[in-house]
Design a protein around this motif. Structure first.
Motif, mmCIF file in Angstrom:
data_model
loop_
_atom_site.group_PDB
_atom_site.id
_atom_site.type_symbol
_atom_site.label_atom_id
_atom_site.label_comp_id
_atom_site.label_asym_id
_atom_site.label_seq_id
_atom_site.Cartn_x
_atom_site.Cartn_y
_atom_site.Cartn_z
ATOM 1 N N ARG A 1 0.815 -1.224 0.000
ATOM 2 C CA ARG A 1 0.000 0.000 0.000
ATOM 3 C C ARG A 1 0.847 1.271 0.000
ATOM 4 N N ASP A 2 2.061 1.155 -0.510
ATOM 5 C CA ASP A 2 2.866 2.347 -0.755
ATOM 6 C C ASP A 2 2.435 2.942 -2.102
ATOM 7 N N TYR A 3 2.930 4.150 -2.383
ATOM 8 C CA TYR A 3 2.603 4.787 -3.661
ATOM 9 C C TYR A 3 3.149 3.978 -4.823
ATOM 10 N N HIS B 1 -5.655 7.934 -13.147
ATOM 11 C CA HIS B 1 -6.198 7.512 -11.846
ATOM 12 C C HIS B 1 -7.319 6.483 -12.012
ATOM 13 N N VAL C 1 -2.415 16.720 0.058
ATOM 14 C CA VAL C 1 -3.335 15.571 0.032
ATOM 15 C C VAL C 1 -4.685 16.079 0.517
ATOM 16 N N GLN D 1 -9.645 13.039 -2.255
ATOM 17 C CA GLN D 1 -8.878 12.242 -3.214
ATOM 18 C C GLN D 1 -8.307 11.000 -2.540
ATOM 19 N N THR D 2 -8.413 9.881 -3.225
ATOM 20 C CA THR D 2 -7.785 8.654 -2.735
ATOM 21 C C THR D 2 -6.850 8.124 -3.813
ATOM 22 N N ALA D 3 -5.822 7.449 -3.375
ATOM 23 C CA ALA D 3 -4.836 6.893 -4.299
ATOM 24 C C ALA D 3 -5.035 5.388 -4.395
ATOM 25 N N SER E 1 -3.364 2.072 -2.524
ATOM 26 C CA SER E 1 -3.023 2.437 -1.149
ATOM 27 C C SER E 1 -4.270 2.789 -0.343
ATOM 28 N N ASP E 2 -5.030 3.782 -0.810
ATOM 29 C CA ASP E 2 -6.253 4.162 -0.105
ATOM 30 C C ASP E 2 -7.432 3.341 -0.605
ATOM 31 N N PHE E 3 -8.270 2.933 0.321
ATOM 32 C CA PHE E 3 -9.560 2.398 -0.083
ATOM 33 C C PHE E 3 -10.506 3.569 -0.328
#
Lengths: 560, 560
Positions: free
Chosen positions: B28-30, B154, B517, B521-523, B526-528
């Motif tokens: 779950r890193d970038y 994205h 951040v 916004q979620t990535a 990594s982010d759910f």
């Protein structure tokens, strides 16, 4: 919140077993930590287990739950003895409030501590397998050895399997992660993220009459391991095995400094309808159910606030095309039809045999010859009363017996059921299976073999051809569902064809079983029980889908 | 069935990307394979993308699907231009029959080939990101850069993430396993077992107006990667981005020797109600939907033959308790409220600020001062029209505009919306967000802030205290759901308290965001996105639960 000392010790104690279970569900080779041989439990175990069971009879089963509304319970063994046990009558408001209050600390304990607690519960149940065997025997009618194995170690296997899946699912995402996103010449964006498995809420397990532990443990442990308090509503005729389970769970939770009310029992007398009123309460967020399609469908339609996992009715088929081991096939089928008097959701019901007969290593056998040879094999298998009792067990309830007694109304009885006397329990209801001849060419026969006839009645159905059998198989699975499909063939083409039908209809297939593996038995960690993809069940025991939606993940992110 | 040569080549081509995606969802890193910087696509890309988009305008979009019932489609850009594009009008009977016929070969191709085909589709979409950006911009109203990033790389990330989860889930169980059970002195029982991922059936993706690709790709690729044909029913106002997606998918499938009808488009004009009639067809076994709670609830209640995955409405809250970076907080919130004119399911709606004010590094600020400072921050952020246009984009549809225009009926307008002129598109509908003051102490105000007001209207809600804010947060998430929660505090106790509320109500939390951040916004990887555990959505993008039940596993076992 850090787990307490007791929990830390439990994590260490069960780390290796959990690791092996996680490996087993990946490799799917044979594995179990719970021996199925009674001898593995020591010389004293049988007597101690019997004594422990006897000590439960004719008294109140105390659990120390909140809101005890007086005694309830009236179990009578299929072997004819009145258990005389009463249980606390549940007060749902009090129970559910106590269970909700217990949730946060259990959630905060984390997946590892939860798995360890579950494994300790299973280990203590395992140590009491002989006592559970008597409890299962005298509520389900299973013969002692089967009650010991299927109700004991095999059920424990399925419980552990669910814990392993639950643990794996919750730990796929790390508890904490660093996220660093480059920003060209500027400093990178750097966040720390935590991920917490959050349970759905209170889970309800609705037990069944025939396999209270084997079918109950997967849902119970899957929900508990994912952080949900579990309310166990046993079948009124099979309370004791699950009451023992709840008692062990409460004992372990209490010793670990956790709230025993994370696992509670909701016993009822027959006809009270407690499952319906509990299932639609807003506090109930997960339901696991094994039983009739009628009530399973009702749950799916009405308990809309909950995730509903059901194993319902189905019609299991064996396609008989050809074999190079006729004797092995007959013996294997005879065993499958006889085991627990066919009272398994996995027992074959319809044996589809081409009207023109089949090719075998014993020459071509006509439809009537195949049926006659199978009745001979069953007769031989069950000819000795001691062996018959050990295989058949007792008829679980009057409904099953009534169906058996009306089997002759469905078609020509090729093999009549007979009553077997039990040496120890004179009032036991023990019957051998009946085999009824039907013909798929006769429209009037379709109603019989296209409905589930749960219990010791199987149908030998004459079909035009193997192609016709596959067409009927496809229709049966699609419309009625199936927990198992069997097939016998020496033809690679037929093998491919039946595989294709099973893929198309989402049914599990056992091919050419002629030895010591039976279509109605599955091994945890290797075989899936059901597929969840046909009308017989919406779940498989166990896979990722069985556990993944019992919890959700809450992310918290902050700058690092 | 072995995959063809083309598929084998695709597997090799995308093996490394898939492996990295699988690693990213674990750590779950970038990570991303799809650059978000337009420059990464080369100097020619912007002009080429624009030309490709222009070439799509004012003509029929041909897909070669079966049963083309004539042209349909009437998209008008929120920037004021009529796209003039028509699409094939679907004939559901013809489409669904063709899609069912395409299923078996796709199932037999296996998880690896399916993942490779999906990654090739995503790679080709990625290469056309500039073209997609214009398509997203002129259907959703997103400003170009956002349309490029959120609608391009994205969205592709979220698609790839779903493919990675789908692949991991299908390969947790080996395709084949040997099972060997010791039998004491006798020969062991030895079985060979095969496990095949079997799709549910046809999946329906119901697209939304605001994020057709970002919200559409996860379900589309999760279903496709697990073997299900996918019928894409776009929002009538945002057809083009998904039509392009379907076209690319059909192209890749065809080149790989697979049936292009595995992915079909079902476009409609506004008001036709196609989603309702498709959703309840027996062939549809999976539905992914993003949109209003009203229709999401309808789908859940009525499309009972399907697995229904919904992202619906919610009310997002930011709790403002205290901060040691007042300027950073104000700028961060101003950006979050302004981005895409608040037309994101993740945009904060209710800013809960204690009536007595908050402690900050700029001293104690009263409620009115916080509101005034925030309006100043928004004003400054959007003071320059060029920057305002780049951030705001255009209002997606008349309903959103109508809500904005009635914002003054809800309470005292602290920050009025203003119209921004667009240099290139004079008919674009561009508005800055409005901020309305409400008071949680006034019962009359509750109706406003306890309902979703989708679009550029936010509420600064005065509360008694931070404890009151948390109580309101708990109630809001529990009753209305939330895709995001934000909080600002310098107090470890308040931080713990808000975390606890988010765990209890199953909401994602962003703490003290003051830099680059934003809560909305979620990535991917990594982010759910969402939790699936509160009323705003029954899924998270993406996790095991999002993919695990899109297929089932069929086991075939035989003696070894």
């Amino acid at each position: 919140m850090a787990p307490g000392n007791v929990t830390t010790e439990l994590i260490e104690r069960h780390r290796e077993t959990l690791g092996k279970a996680l490996e087993a569900i990946r490799t799917r080779d044979y594995w179990t930590p719970y021996p199925e041989h009674p001898k593995a439990y020591g010389e004293q175990a049988p007597a101690a287990g019997r004594a422990a069971f006897d000590a439960l009879l004719n008294r109140h089963f105390e659990l120390g739950q909140p809101g005890d509304g007086g005694p309830v319970g009236a179990e009578v063994s299929p072997y004819g003895i009145d258990l005389g046990i009463t249980y606390p009558r549940p007060d749902p408001d009090a129970l559910l409030a106590a269970m909700e209050a217990a949730l946060p600390a259990w959630r905060d304990a984390g997946p590892e501590a939860r798995a360890a607690v579950c494994l300790e519960v299973l280990a203590r149940i395992n140590a009491r397998s002989m006592e559970f065997a008597h409890a299962v025997m005298h509520t389900t009618g299973q013969a002692f050895t089967m009650a010991f194995q299927a109700g004991g170690p095999h059920a424990q296997d399925r419980g552990l399997e669910a814990v392993a899946y639950a643990y794996a699912e919750q730990t796929r995402t790390p508890a904490q992660a660093d996220w660093t996103k480059p920003q060209g010449k500027r400093d990178p964006l750097a966040m720390t993220k935590t991920f917490t498995a959050v349970p759905r809420g209170i889970a309800l397990v609705i037990g069944c009459n025939t396999f209270p532990t084997w079918n109950g443990f997967p849902g119970l442990f899957a929900s508990l391991a994912t952080g949900n308090p579990v309310l166990v509503k046993p079948h009124p005729r099979a309370v004791l095995p699950l009451a023992l389970t709840v008692a062990v769970a409460r004992e372990v939770l209490g010793e670990a400094g956790l709230d025993p009310n994370l696992v509670c029992l909701a016993a009822e007398d027959a006809g009270e309808g407690l499952a319906m009123s509990l299932a639609t309460r807003p506090e109930i967020r997960i339901i696991d159910y094994t039983g009739s399609s009628a009530f399973g469908d009702w749950l799916e339609d009405n308990a809309r606030q909950a995730q509903v996992y059901t194993e319902k009715s189905g019609v299991n088929t064996v396609v008989v095309d050809s074999t190079d081991d006729y004797r092995g096939m007959l013996n294997n089928l005879a065993f499958s039809l006889s085991l627990y008097s066919g009272q398994m959701c996995t027992t074959p019901q319809n044996l589809l045999v081409p009207r023109g007969g089949i090719d075998t290593d014993a020459g071509h056998r006509t439809f009537d010859e195949v049926v006659a040879d199978l009745t001979t094999a069953v007769g031989k298998l069950l000819g000795d009363d001691a062996r018959a009792n050990a295989l058949l067990g007792a008829i679980v309830n009057p409904d099953v017996l009534a169906r058996l007694e009306r089997a002759d109304e469905l078609g020509e009885v090729a093999l009549a059921s007979r009553t077997v006397a039990h040496p120890e329990f004179p009032d036991a209801t023990v019957r051998t299976p009946a085999l009824v001849k039907l013909d798929a060419g006769k429209p009037d026969d379709h109603a019989a073999f296209l409905a589930e006839c749960f219990g010791p009645v199987a149908f030998a159905v004459a079909v035009d051809s193997t192609a016709h059998a596959l067409e009927l198989l496809r229709r049966t699975v699609k419309e009625k569902g199936a927990m198992t499909v069997g097939a016998y063939t020496t033809s690679p083409q037929v093998e491919a064809d039946v595989e294709r039908v099973c893929l198309d209809t989402c049914a599990s297939l056992s091919l050419n079983l002629t030895g010591g593996v039976y279509v109605n038995q599955t091994a945890a960690f290797s075989d899936f029980h059901g597929t969840g993809g046909n009308p017989a069940a919406n779940i498989a025991l166990s896979d990722g889908a069985f556990v993944a939606n019992r919890f959700r993940t809450v992310e918290v992110r902050r700058h690092r």
